[in-house]
Design a protein around this motif. Structure first.
Motif, PDB file in Angstrom:
ATOM      1  N   THR A  56      48.067  30.728  52.542  1.00 18.17           N
ATOM      2  CA  THR A  56      48.776  30.632  53.510  1.00 18.17           C
ATOM      3  C   THR A  56      48.972  32.025  54.191  1.00 18.17           C
ATOM      4  O   THR A  56      49.064  31.858  55.338  1.00 18.17           O
ATOM      5  CB  THR A  56      50.533  30.400  52.856  1.00 18.17           C
ATOM      6  OG1 THR A  56      50.788  29.382  52.786  1.00 18.17           O
ATOM      7  CG2 THR A  56      51.603  30.765  53.958  1.00 18.17           C
ATOM      8  N   VAL A  82      54.480  27.242  51.883  1.00 20.10           N
ATOM      9  CA  VAL A  82      55.649  28.176  51.339  1.00 20.10           C
ATOM     10  C   VAL A  82      57.319  26.948  50.892  1.00 20.10           C
ATOM     11  O   VAL A  82      56.908  27.280  49.623  1.00 20.10           O
ATOM     12  CB  VAL A  82      56.503  29.172  52.395  1.00 20.10           C
ATOM     13  CG1 VAL A  82      57.862  29.341  51.703  1.00 20.10           C
ATOM     14  CG2 VAL A  82      55.223  29.429  52.370  1.00 20.10           C
ATOM     15  N   ALA A 115      56.552  35.073  48.427  1.00 15.01           N
ATOM     16  CA  ALA A 115      56.981  33.784  49.075  1.00 15.01           C
ATOM     17  C   ALA A 115      57.302  33.779  49.960  1.00 15.01           C
ATOM     18  O   ALA A 115      57.858  33.656  50.953  1.00 15.01           O
ATOM     19  CB  ALA A 115      56.719  32.291  47.828  1.00 15.01           C
ATOM     20  N   THR A 124      57.198  33.445  53.940  1.00 19.08           N
ATOM     21  CA  THR A 124      57.993  33.038  55.181  1.00 19.08           C
ATOM     22  C   THR A 124      58.107  34.256  56.386  1.00 19.08           C
ATOM     23  O   THR A 124      58.415  33.204  56.890  1.00 19.08           O
ATOM     24  CB  THR A 124      59.381  33.031  54.296  1.00 19.08           C
ATOM     25  OG1 THR A 124      59.142  32.052  52.761  1.00 19.08           O
ATOM     26  CG2 THR A 124      60.258  32.341  55.032  1.00 19.08           C
ATOM     27  N   LEU A 182      49.935  29.826  48.079  1.00 18.99           N
ATOM     28  CA  LEU A 182      50.107  31.538  48.721  1.00 18.99           C
ATOM     29  C   LEU A 182      48.952  32.293  49.378  1.00 18.99           C
ATOM     30  O   LEU A 182      49.557  33.306  50.310  1.00 18.99           O
ATOM     31  CB  LEU A 182      51.209  31.661  48.357  1.00 18.99           C
ATOM     32  CG  LEU A 182      52.676  31.464  47.924  1.00 18.99           C
ATOM     33  CD1 LEU A 182      53.285  32.936  46.625  1.00 18.99           C
ATOM     34  CD2 LEU A 182      53.141  31.662  48.575  1.00 18.99           C
TER      35      LEU A 182
END
Length: 466
Positions: free
Chosen positions: A362, A326, A286, A290, A359
Motif C-alpha cells: 500500500t 488497509v 495502518a 489510511t 502495508l
C-alpha cells in the motif's frame, strides 16, 4: 583358550628342589648302638646302604636325570608360552568386544570372523601342548632317558607351535589399530554425551519454569520437552541395551532439541514484548496509510487535468487497492492480537508478517502516485536536465568502449548506437501540443540501464583478460 592342563596350573618342581625320598627311620636301639661304637662303625654300616637304598638312581640313572631336567625345562618353557598366548588372546578378546559394541561395519565383521579363525588355531596349538604334557609324567622314579628325550621333543614342538600362533595373534592385533581406535574414541564420547543431554534437559526445564513464572504458558515448548522424556529413559537404560552408536546419536539429538527448547523458553518474554511492540507499530502505520491513501484521489485529479492519459492510467486503481489492503491489514492485526493473547506465538508472528507485507504494498502504491506527479512536474518544467543526464551516461559508456582501441567492439558499439537513436526519438516525442512526459521518462531510464549494462560487460571482460 579352551582348556588348561592341570600340570600347567601347578608347574612341576625342578629336580634340584624336589624333596628327596626319605630312608626308613632307624630304630632307637640301633641309634644307641651306633652312638656307642663311634663314627668308623657308622661309616662302615652306611656304605652298603648307599648301594642298596636311595643312591641307586643317581648311580645308574645319570643320563636319565639329565634328560629329565631337559624335558622339565622344555615343559616349563612350553607352559610359559601357553600362558603368554592365553593372556594375549584374552586381551584381544576385550578389544574385539569393544569394536563389536560400537562398530557394525563390514570391516568390523571381518575382524570378528578372523578372530574366530585365530581362536581355532589357538585351540589346536593348545591341545597339542596339553596332550604333550598329559602324555609324560616327568616325576616318575623309573623315567627312562628315551622317554624323557621324547617328552622334551614333543614339548619343544608344542612350545614352538604356540609361539607361531602368538606371532599370528600379535600381527592380527596390530591390524586392529584403526578399528579399535575408532571404537575407543566413540566409547570415550559416550559418557560425556549422555551427561550433556541430561544437563541440557535440566536447563530446558528450568528455563521453561522461569518463563511460566512470568505468566507465559509456553504450552508448545512444554509439549516438545515432554516428548523428550522417553528418549531420556532410553539414555538411562544405557548403551548395553541400545548400542553405543544409537546411544550417541540419541544423546546428541536430545541435546540439540533440549537446547532449542531452552533458547526459545529464555527468549519467550522478549518475544512477547516484541510482538506487543509490533502490534502497536503496525496499527499506527495502518492508520497513517489510511490518511495518506485519502490524498491519492486529489493527486490523480491533477494528473488527469494536466497530463495525457498515458501518464496516469496505471494509477487509476491505487485508491481502491490502498483501501482494500488497509482493510485486510486491520483484519490480520485483529487476528494477530487474538493469537498473541492465546500465546500462539508462531501464528501471531506469521500474521504480523502478512500485515507488514500488505502495508508495504500500500505504501508503495500511494507513494507512486505522489512520485509520479513530482517527476512529471519536473520534466515538464525542464526536460533538458533529464536529457543531459542520459547523454552523460551514454558518452561515459562510449569513452570506455573506445579506451585502448581504434575501433569499438561491435558487441558494445551496437547497443550504444541504438541507445543514442532511442534518446533522439524520445526527445522528438516531447514536441507537440500534448507530449507524453511519462513515456519520455521511462525511455530515458531504459537508455541509462542499457549504458550501464555495456559498461559492466566491458569491465568484466577486461578483468577476465587480466
Amino acid at each position: 583358550m579352551t582348556a588348561t592342563p592341570a600340570q600347567s596350573h601347578t608347574p612341576s618342581v625342578p629336580r634340584a628342589h624336589r624333596p628327596r625320598r626319605r630312608l626308613p627311620r632307624t630304630p632307637a636301639p640301633l641309634r644307641d648302638t651306633l652312638t656307642l661304637v663311634g663314627l668308623p662303625l657308622l661309616a662302615a654300616l652306611a656304605l652298603p646302604a648307599a648301594f642298596a637304598g636311595g643312591g641307586t638312581r643317581r648311580w645308574f640313572g645319570g643320563r636319565a636325570e639329565s634328560q629329565r631336567a631337559e624335558a622339565q625345562a622344555a615343559k616349563d618353557a612350553a607352559a610359559a608360552a601357553f600362558y603368554e598366548l592365553d593372556t594375549a588372546q584374552r586381551d584381544l578378546r576385550i578389544s574385539i568386544e569393544t569394536i563389536t559394541a560400537v562398530d557394525d561395519s563390514p570391516a568390523a565383521r571381518r575382524a570378528v570372523a578372523d578372530f574366530d579363525a585365530l581362536g581355532r588355531r589357538i585351540d589346536e596349538a593348545s591341545h597339542r601342548y596339553i596332550d604333550a604334557v598329559d602324555a609324560h609324567d616327568l616325576d616318575r622314579d623309573d623315567l627312562e632317558a628315551s622317554v624323557a628325550s621324547r617328552a622334551r621333543a614333543e614339548l619343544t614342538a608344542a612350545k614352538e607351535e604356540l609361539g607361531r600362533v602368538k606371532q599370528e595373534l600379535d600381527g592380527f592385533a596390530d591390524g586392529l589399530g584403526p578399528l579399535l581406535g575408532k571404537a575407543e574414541t566413540q566409547l570415550a564420547r559416550l559418557a560425556p554425551a549422555v551427561e550433556r543431554a541430561r544437563q541440557a534437559l535440566l536447563a530446558a526445564s528450568e528455563a521453561l519454569d522461569s518463563s511460566r513464572s512470568s505468566g507465559l504458558t509456553a504450552d508448545d515448548l512444554a509439549a516438545r520437552l515432554a516428548a523428550l522424556s522417553p528418549e531420556l529413559t532410553k539414555l538411562n537404560q544405557g548403551a548395553g541395551r541400545h548400542g553405543v552408536p544409537e546411544t550417541l546419536e540419541r544423546a546428541e539429538r536430545v541435546t540439540r532439541e533440549a537446547v532449542a527448547v531452552r533458547v526459545e523458553a529464555e527468549r519467550l518474554p522478549e518475544r512477547a514484548a516484541e510482538i506487543d511492540h509490533r502490534l502497536v507499530s503496525l496499527r499506527t502505520r495502518a492508520q497513517a496509510l489510511t490518511t495518506r491513501s485519502e490524498q491519492v484521489e486529489p493527486i490523480l485529479s491533477e494528473l488527469r487535468r494536466r497530463f495525457t492519459a498515458a501518464c496516469w492510467q496505471d494509477l487509476q486503481h491505487v485508491p481502491d487497492i490502498a483501501a482494500e489492503n488497509v482493510r485486510q491489514a486491520e483484519t490480520k492485526l485483529a487476528e494477530a492480537r487474538t493469537a498473541r493473547d492465546a500465546q500462539r506465538w508462531p501464528d501471531a508472528t506469521a500474521l504480523l508478517s502478512t500485515v507488514r507485507a500488505l502495508l508495504n504494498t500500500t505504501d508503495e502504491a500511494v507513494s507512486a502516485a505522489g512520485d509520479r506527479l513530482h517527476r512529471l512536474n519536473a520534466v515538464q518544467k525542464d526536460p533538458q536536465q533529464e536529457i543531459d543526464r542520459t547523454r552523460f551516461a551514454l558518452r561515459d559508456a562510449q569513452r570506455l568502449a573506445m579506451s585502448g582501441r581504434n575501433t569499438p567492439d561491435p558487441r558494445h558499439a551496437g547497443p550504444l548506437d541504438e541507445a543514442v537513436s532511442r534518446l533522439d526519438r524520445a526527445i522528438a516525442g516531447l514536441e507537440g501540443r500534448h507530449p507524453d512526459y511519462w513515456h519520455f521518462l521511462t525511455e530515458t531510464e531504459a537508455i541509462r540501464r542499457t549504458a550501464a549494462g555495456v559498461v559492466g560487460r566491458i569491465r568484466e571482460e577486461r578483468g577476465a583478460g587480466h
